[in-house]
Structures are given as structure tokens and as C-alpha cells.
Design an enzyme around this catalytic site. Structure first.
Site, PDB file in Angstrom:
ATOM      1  N   SER A  13       0.810  -1.222   0.000  1.00 39.43           N
ATOM      2  CA  SER A  13       0.000   0.000   0.000  1.00 39.43           C
ATOM      3  C   SER A  13       0.840   1.269   0.000  1.00 39.43           C
ATOM      4  O   SER A  13       0.360   2.331  -0.379  1.00 39.43           O
ATOM      5  CB  SER A  13      -0.957   0.008   1.198  1.00 39.43           C
ATOM      6  OG  SER A  13      -0.249  -0.152   2.409  1.00 39.43           O
ATOM      7  N   GLY A  15       5.283   2.901   0.019  1.00 45.38           N
ATOM      8  CA  GLY A  15       6.719   2.653   0.028  1.00 45.38           C
ATOM      9  C   GLY A  15       7.430   3.790   0.725  1.00 45.38           C
ATOM     10  O   GLY A  15       6.887   4.892   0.858  1.00 45.38           O
ATOM     11  N   HIS A 237      12.395 -10.302   0.578  1.00 39.98           N
ATOM     12  CA  HIS A 237      11.009 -10.450   1.000  1.00 39.98           C
ATOM     13  C   HIS A 237      10.851  -9.684   2.307  1.00 39.98           C
ATOM     14  O   HIS A 237      11.599  -9.899   3.256  1.00 39.98           O
ATOM     15  CB  HIS A 237      10.638 -11.916   1.208  1.00 39.98           C
ATOM     16  CG  HIS A 237       9.193 -12.101   1.528  1.00 39.98           C
ATOM     17  ND1 HIS A 237       8.748 -12.952   2.502  1.00 39.98           N
ATOM     18  CD2 HIS A 237       8.085 -11.508   1.008  1.00 39.98           C
ATOM     19  CE1 HIS A 237       7.424 -12.898   2.567  1.00 39.98           C
ATOM     20  NE2 HIS A 237       7.006 -12.012   1.674  1.00 39.98           N
ATOM     21  N   ASP A 238       9.893  -8.764   2.341  1.00 43.61           N
ATOM     22  CA  ASP A 238       9.799  -7.832   3.467  1.00 43.61           C
ATOM     23  C   ASP A 238       9.700  -8.549   4.813  1.00 43.61           C
ATOM     24  O   ASP A 238      10.278  -8.094   5.805  1.00 43.61           O
ATOM     25  CB  ASP A 238       8.649  -6.835   3.284  1.00 43.61           C
ATOM     26  CG  ASP A 238       7.328  -7.464   2.886  1.00 43.61           C
ATOM     27  OD1 ASP A 238       7.187  -8.703   2.975  1.00 43.61           O
ATOM     28  OD2 ASP A 238       6.418  -6.720   2.463  1.00 43.61           O
ATOM     29  N   GLN A 305      -7.438  -1.654   6.744  1.00 41.39           N
ATOM     30  CA  GLN A 305      -7.023  -0.649   5.750  1.00 41.39           C
ATOM     31  C   GLN A 305      -8.123  -0.433   4.718  1.00 41.39           C
ATOM     32  O   GLN A 305      -8.417   0.713   4.335  1.00 41.39           O
ATOM     33  CB  GLN A 305      -5.737  -1.103   5.052  1.00 41.39           C
ATOM     34  CG  GLN A 305      -4.503  -1.105   5.932  1.00 41.39           C
ATOM     35  CD  GLN A 305      -3.335  -1.868   5.300  1.00 41.39           C
ATOM     36  OE1 GLN A 305      -3.471  -2.474   4.230  1.00 41.39           O
ATOM     37  NE2 GLN A 305      -2.193  -1.870   5.979  1.00 41.39           N
TER      38      GLN A 305
END
Length: 467
Positions: A13, A15, A237-238, A305
Site C-alpha cells: 500500500s 513505500g 522479502h519484506d 485498511q
């Protein structure tokens, strides 16, 4: 003068560019640039706007230069599973379709005609999710076979941004592992699966591990931003980066990387690809230093969200938490992992419909909606904690919540109550911290992961919630 490292941390959603450096034994963060992200409809498909997002990456780099804080290295982390296909000229083939698109529907059955669900899990250890790369590629093969014929390279999203910055094509291990085609034992592509499914072997690059140098900015990028910089692959990968930033050096905890998704699990040395683990739909994703993130993917704050967007973002998340607490006695619950919540036209109506379908009171106010979602999430966390304890044969005394969701105080209270465990919440920017930490470990700023985690614990506020 400080030595700066830059994390470009890209969520589904939003950055952000975050600079990090060490000063007086503490890690200091500074947000340089923030931008919106999200899927848009194009040709009937939900797509990412990678051209626009890369322009935002460049804007953030220019800001570093303007501030006089040029990083010695940088790295990009993003969500998992999504990818681009490049032709022989390095150009993107087709639309940059995102994981919430409906093209994946039914592709699991197409895969299972060739490789059974049980075999796929036994080899890769990755939980069944309809948007995994293995199913997305089957959608491409069925709907656009010409794309695979033209394709020379597959790059996952962070790999693609590293390529745009350096011209180097790489596949980083933690990100690749999310796609269901990396062998959990060998930590390499499972070419048997790839070949049998008819995906071109040549498009998969040699896997690199977190902390590997990708290269330096291309001349074109150097001219755009005004400096050169080494690009170092973090755990791209976050969640891999977020888990590296969990501020604890013992193993007596379950983590939740809490954001758009909630990733709840354990850090382990070896995978569990057993039928029992498959039945529980637990996953074995790659972590920093060859570790395994043994976890479950939970729908997470995506639901809140979405509801917030549907009231035009007129309330902050803190205000929504407060409304939820006021409506805490509202009794209805939903299965947060139900596919109906993955990509509904309207999340508010989907939650109401679920309650209606299951014979429960239907929430009408924003507070009632929020309390249904938050309480359902906390109860899901409690169930997953029990599953993890059953699978490992031990109990854990606390839950470490990292990421943006660690700021949701009401949810943390509910989680402590539902699980009966102490909750330690923070740091909120765990993904960026983990990204920067991988870069610092490469240069020797930290000598080890335990040293880095000690510094992280001393550098950021950690809030405690008792059960």
C-alpha cells in the site's frame, strides 16, 4: 561523518526510503521519502504501476543527495510472489499483474494435475495460497502462452527494481522461496517441479543469498541521481527483513510481522515439510543466513485498511482502534483467512455479508466493524500460536509483534488476552531496519546477528502488554 545505508521498503500500500546509521551504539533512522502504492485496473487486470514506482525510487535517491547523506549501499525489499517476465531486450512482457488479480482462480487444480498438492508441499514446504508464483505462472501459461515463449528472464519485484538500478538480473533466495518453486532442503530452485510444469528453465536466475552485492548503479541511474552506490540484496522479502529485526536473542517467542498481512511464526534452522505441517497450512519461507521462517500467512490489517479507505480515510488508525474498543462487546467474528476477504469489491459489505451468512449480528457502525476485525484477528493469532506449539512440542512465553501493526495498541491488548502470552510490540519500522541490518552486516558494522539484534533492542521503543 556518519556512514549511511538506505532501505527502500516497498509495501503493498505504500513505500518509503529510510536512511540508517549507527551513532553512539544506537541505530538511527531517518525517513527521506514516502509514496503511495497499490494495484490499479488495466485491461481488466489488477496491476502494479512499476514505472511510476521506479520514478519514486529515483526521487528518493535524489533527496538523499540533496540532504548530503549519500548512502554507501542500498537495497529494496517488497511483498512476495509477484514477478515480471522480461524478453531478450530486457523489456517487460505483458501487464505487471498483482497477486490479488482473479487470473489465478482454478490454477491450483491445473498445477495439481501435474504435481500433487502433497508433493509440492513435501518439496517446497510452502503453504497453499492461490497467488503463489507457481499458480500465477500457470495462469500465464494457460492465458498467454506466447509470453512464456518470449520470456528470457523471471524477476520477482525486488529483483526487478535491483535490475532497473544496476542492469544485473538476479533472484534473491528469501523472495524466491515465497513462490512455491524453491526446494526447502537444498535452498535452490526445484527444477524437477519447474520442468514438469512446463515453465522454461532458462528464465530462473541463480539464487543469491541476503547480503550479496548485486552491483553498482548503472551509468544512467548515476546521471539521474548524481552519485554511485552499491546495491546489496537484503532479505528482499519484506517479512524476511522484518524477522531479522526482531529485537530478541533467545528462542522463547513467536513473532508476528504485522502490516497489510500478518505473518506469524518461528525462526528455525530446518524446514518442516511433513504431511501434518501441510495439513496445518504452515509455510517454510527462506530467512537471513539460511534460516527458515516457519509461519502462517494471515490476512492481517488489509481488512482494516480497506474499511478505512471505504470511509475516505477520514479517521486515523488510532481513532479506529478507539472506536473498536468502545464497541468491544459486539459479539460477531469472521474467519480472517477466508478467501472472500482477499479482494472484495467492498470490504465493509463483505464483513457484513459474512456475519449475515453465518447467522451472527451484523455490524453497522465503524466501531463494530473494527472490533469484529480486530477481535477475529486476535483469536486467529491464538489458534495459530497453539498450532505452532503443537508442531514444535514446546510452549512460548511471549509474542514479539514488529512492523506497522505493532502500533495498534488495542489489537496488541486483544492478542495478549486471546493468547495468554505477554506481547512485546515494536519496532514499527522493522522491515526497513532488517533491510539496513543486512547491509550493515555485510560491511562489518555489526559482527553478528545477535549483536545487531541487541543494538536494535536498545535503539527503539518496545511496548509490553500483559495477558
Amino acid at each position: 561523518m556518519a556512514t549511511y545505508y538506505l532501505a527502500v521498503d516497498m509495501g503493498a500500500s505504500s513505500g518509503r526510503h529510510i536512511l540508517g546509521h549507527v551513532e553512539n551504539g544506537k541505530m538511527i533512522l531517518e525517513e527521506v521519502h514516502r509514496f503511495e502504492n497499490g494495484m490499479v485496473e488495466k485491461d481488466g487486470e489488477l496491476c502494479w504501476e512499476f514505472d511510476r514506482i521506479f520514478n519514486e525510487v529515483i526521487i528518493g535517491l535524489k533527496k538523499c543527495k540533496e540532504m548530503g547523506k549519500v548512502p554507501v549501499s542500498m537495497g529494496v525489499d517488497t511483498w512476495g510472489v509477484d514477478f515480471v517476465l522480461l524478453d531478450k531486450d530486457g523489456k517487460v512482457i505483458g501487464n505487471t499483474v498483482g497477486y490479488r488479480d482473479h487470473r489465478n482462480e482454478g490454477m491450483d487444480e491445473e498445477v495439481y494435475k501435474i504435481v500433487s498438492k502433497e508433493e509440492l508441499y513435501e518439496k517446497t514446504g510452502i503453504q497453499k495460497a492461490i497467488f503463489n508464483t507457481v499458480y500465477q505462472l500457470m495462469a500465464v501459461k494457460k492465458q498467454h502462452p506466447d509470453y512464456l515463449e518470449k520470456a528470457e528472464t523471471l524477476l520477482h519485484v525486488p529483483d526487478y527494481f535491483h535490475y532497473l538500478l544496476t542492469g544485473e538480473k538476479t533472484n534473491e533466495y528469501t523472495e524466491a522461496s515465497t513462490g512455491n518453486m524453491v526446494n526447502a532442503q537444498t535452498r535452490d530452485w526445484d527444477y524437477d517441479i519447474i520442468d514438469r510444469l512446463g515453465y522454461p528453465r532458462k528464465i530462473f536466475q541463480k539464487l543469491i543469498m541476503p547480503g550479496t552485492s548485486v552491483g553498482h548503479f548503472s551509468k544512467e541511474v548515476q546521471e539521474m541521481v548524481g552519485f554511485d552506490c552499491e546495491v546489496v540484496a537484503p532479505a528482499t522479502h519484506d517479512t524476511g527483513s522484518a524477522v531479522l529485526a526482531v529485537p530478541s536473542n533467545d528462542d522463547d517467542f513467536i513473532y508476528i510481522s504485522s502490516g497489510t498481512w500478518s505473518l506469524m511464526g518461528l525462526e528455525r534452522k530446518t524446514p518442516d515439510c511433513s504431511p501434518k505441517s501441510c495439513e496445518r497450512n504452515l509455510t517454510n519461507e527462506g530467512g537471513y543466513n539460511g534460516t527458515i521462517r516457519y509461519l502462517k500467512n494471515i490476512m492481517g490489517l488489509w481488512m482494516i485498511q480497506s474499511v478505512r479507505h471505504e470511509v475516505n480515510d477520514m479517521y486515523s488508525f488510532a481513532q479506529i482502534c478507539a472506536m473498536a474498543e468502545e464497541a468491544k462487546d459486539f459479539p460477531s467474528r469472521v474467519d480472517v483467512n477466508d478467501d472472500c476477504f482477499l479482494s472484495p469489491k467492498n470490504m465493509t459489505e463483505e464483513v457484513k455479508d459474512y456475519c449475515r451468512r453465518t447467522g451472527q449480528p451484523v455490524p453497522e457502525t465503524l466501531g463494530e466493524l473494527a472490533t469484529v476485525i480486530y477481535t477475529s484477528l486476535a483469536e486467529c493469532y491464538a489458534r495459530v500460536a497453539k498450532e505452532l506449539e503443537e508442531m514444535t512440542g514446546r510452549t512460548y512465553s511471549r509474542i514479539c509483534v514488529v512492523g506497522g501493526g505493532s502500533n495498534a495498541g488495542y489489537l496488541n491488548e486483544l492478542t495478549a488476552k486471546a493468547t495468554g502470552k505477554k506481547v512485546e510490540a515494536g519496532p514499527g519500522e522493522a522491515t526497513a531496519i532488517g533491510n539496513i541490518t543486512a547491509q550493515m552486516l555485510k560491511t562489518g558494522e555489526f559482527k553478528s546477528v545477535p549483536e545487531a539484534r541487541t543494538v536494535i533492542h536498545e535503539s527503539f521503543d518496545i511496548k509490553t502488554y500483559e495477558p
